[in-house]
Design a protein around this motif. Structure first.
Motif, PDB file in Angstrom:
ATOM      1  N   TYR A  60      12.151 -32.143 -68.840  1.00 37.82           N
ATOM      2  CA  TYR A  60      10.995 -30.850 -70.484  1.00 37.82           C
ATOM      3  C   TYR A  60      10.299 -30.455 -70.165  1.00 37.82           C
ATOM      4  O   TYR A  60       9.121 -30.820 -69.833  1.00 37.82           O
ATOM      5  CB  TYR A  60      11.463 -31.901 -71.094  1.00 37.82           C
ATOM      6  CG  TYR A  60      12.591 -32.907 -71.949  1.00 37.82           C
ATOM      7  CD1 TYR A  60      12.949 -33.718 -71.761  1.00 37.82           C
ATOM      8  CD2 TYR A  60      13.905 -31.711 -72.500  1.00 37.82           C
ATOM      9  CE1 TYR A  60      14.457 -34.486 -72.170  1.00 37.82           C
ATOM     10  CE2 TYR A  60      15.363 -32.366 -72.955  1.00 37.82           C
ATOM     11  CZ  TYR A  60      15.151 -33.795 -72.768  1.00 37.82           C
ATOM     12  OH  TYR A  60      16.001 -34.185 -72.665  1.00 37.82           O
ATOM     13  N   THR A  65       8.473 -31.221 -75.249  1.00 39.97           N
ATOM     14  CA  THR A  65       9.145 -32.909 -74.521  1.00 39.97           C
ATOM     15  C   THR A  65       8.751 -33.766 -76.324  1.00 39.97           C
ATOM     16  O   THR A  65       7.952 -33.050 -77.097  1.00 39.97           O
ATOM     17  CB  THR A  65       8.222 -33.325 -73.967  1.00 39.97           C
ATOM     18  OG1 THR A  65       8.275 -32.843 -72.658  1.00 39.97           O
ATOM     19  CG2 THR A  65       8.191 -34.927 -73.928  1.00 39.97           C
ATOM     20  N   THR A  69      15.842 -31.592 -76.400  1.00 44.36           N
ATOM     21  CA  THR A  69      16.849 -32.704 -76.597  1.00 44.36           C
ATOM     22  C   THR A  69      18.258 -31.980 -75.070  1.00 44.36           C
ATOM     23  O   THR A  69      19.539 -31.627 -75.963  1.00 44.36           O
ATOM     24  CB  THR A  69      17.942 -33.862 -77.115  1.00 44.36           C
ATOM     25  OG1 THR A  69      16.844 -34.323 -77.754  1.00 44.36           O
ATOM     26  CG2 THR A  69      18.625 -35.428 -76.268  1.00 44.36           C
ATOM     27  N   SER A  71      21.601 -32.018 -72.667  1.00 44.78           N
ATOM     28  CA  SER A  71      22.507 -32.632 -72.207  1.00 44.78           C
ATOM     29  C   SER A  71      24.070 -31.876 -71.522  1.00 44.78           C
ATOM     30  O   SER A  71      23.785 -31.127 -71.998  1.00 44.78           O
ATOM     31  CB  SER A  71      23.524 -33.411 -73.705  1.00 44.78           C
ATOM     32  OG  SER A  71      23.539 -33.071 -74.838  1.00 44.78           O
ATOM     33  N   GLN A  82      19.673 -29.391 -77.672  1.00 45.42           N
ATOM     34  CA  GLN A  82      19.932 -29.931 -78.862  1.00 45.42           C
ATOM     35  C   GLN A  82      18.205 -29.610 -79.187  1.00 45.42           C
ATOM     36  O   GLN A  82      17.165 -30.193 -79.207  1.00 45.42           O
ATOM     37  CB  GLN A  82      19.900 -30.937 -79.404  1.00 45.42           C
ATOM     38  CG  GLN A  82      19.150 -31.725 -80.849  1.00 45.42           C
ATOM     39  CD  GLN A  82      20.441 -31.098 -82.026  1.00 45.42           C
ATOM     40  OE1 GLN A  82      21.581 -30.890 -81.581  1.00 45.42           O
ATOM     41  NE2 GLN A  82      19.920 -30.726 -82.687  1.00 45.42           N
TER      42      GLN A  82
END
Length: 122
Positions: A60, A65, A69, A71, A82
């Motif tokens: 990140y 950070t 997120t 994924s 996200q």
């Protein structure tokens, strides 16, 4: 035909959340690292996050950070971002990208989606 299609952008208030999605097709998705970039007018596109093919390495950018997120779901050829705790400075067009990772450094391939706009404003 290699294709990346982003979705999920929109207008959100500061502190809110959004989930960006990127649908990939036309290549062996599960073999490639994937990244999310963002760009504001007048500035270069910047890397926000990347994830390796098996999700064993995730990066990140410093300013996201703890708030964003990344994924992926290799069974669906999808990568997600996200975003929570959104700030006005997160306002940008967000792009999905296919890339490569060498010695923990992400290098983008010239494979981009059309982008999805995120606006954080009250």
């Amino acid at each position: 035909q290699v294709q990346l299609v982003e979705s999920g952008g929109g207008l959100v208030q500061p502190g809110g959340s959004l989930r960006l999605s990127c649908a990939a097709s036309g290549f062996g998705f599960s073999s490639f690292p994937m990244g999310w970039y963002r760009q504001v007018p007048g500035k270069e596109r910047e890397l926000v996050a990347f994830i390796t093919s098996r999700s064993d390495q995730i990066y990140y950018a410093g300013d996201v950070t703890g708030r964003f997120t990344i994924s992926r779901d290799n069974s669906k050829n999808m990568v997600y971002l996200q975003m929570s705790g959104l700030k006005p400075e997160d306002t940008a067009v967000y792009y999905c990208n296919r890339g490569r990772v060498y010695n923990t450094k992400y290098t983008p391939d010239d494979v981009w989606g059309q982008g999805t706009r995120v606006t954080v404003s009250s």
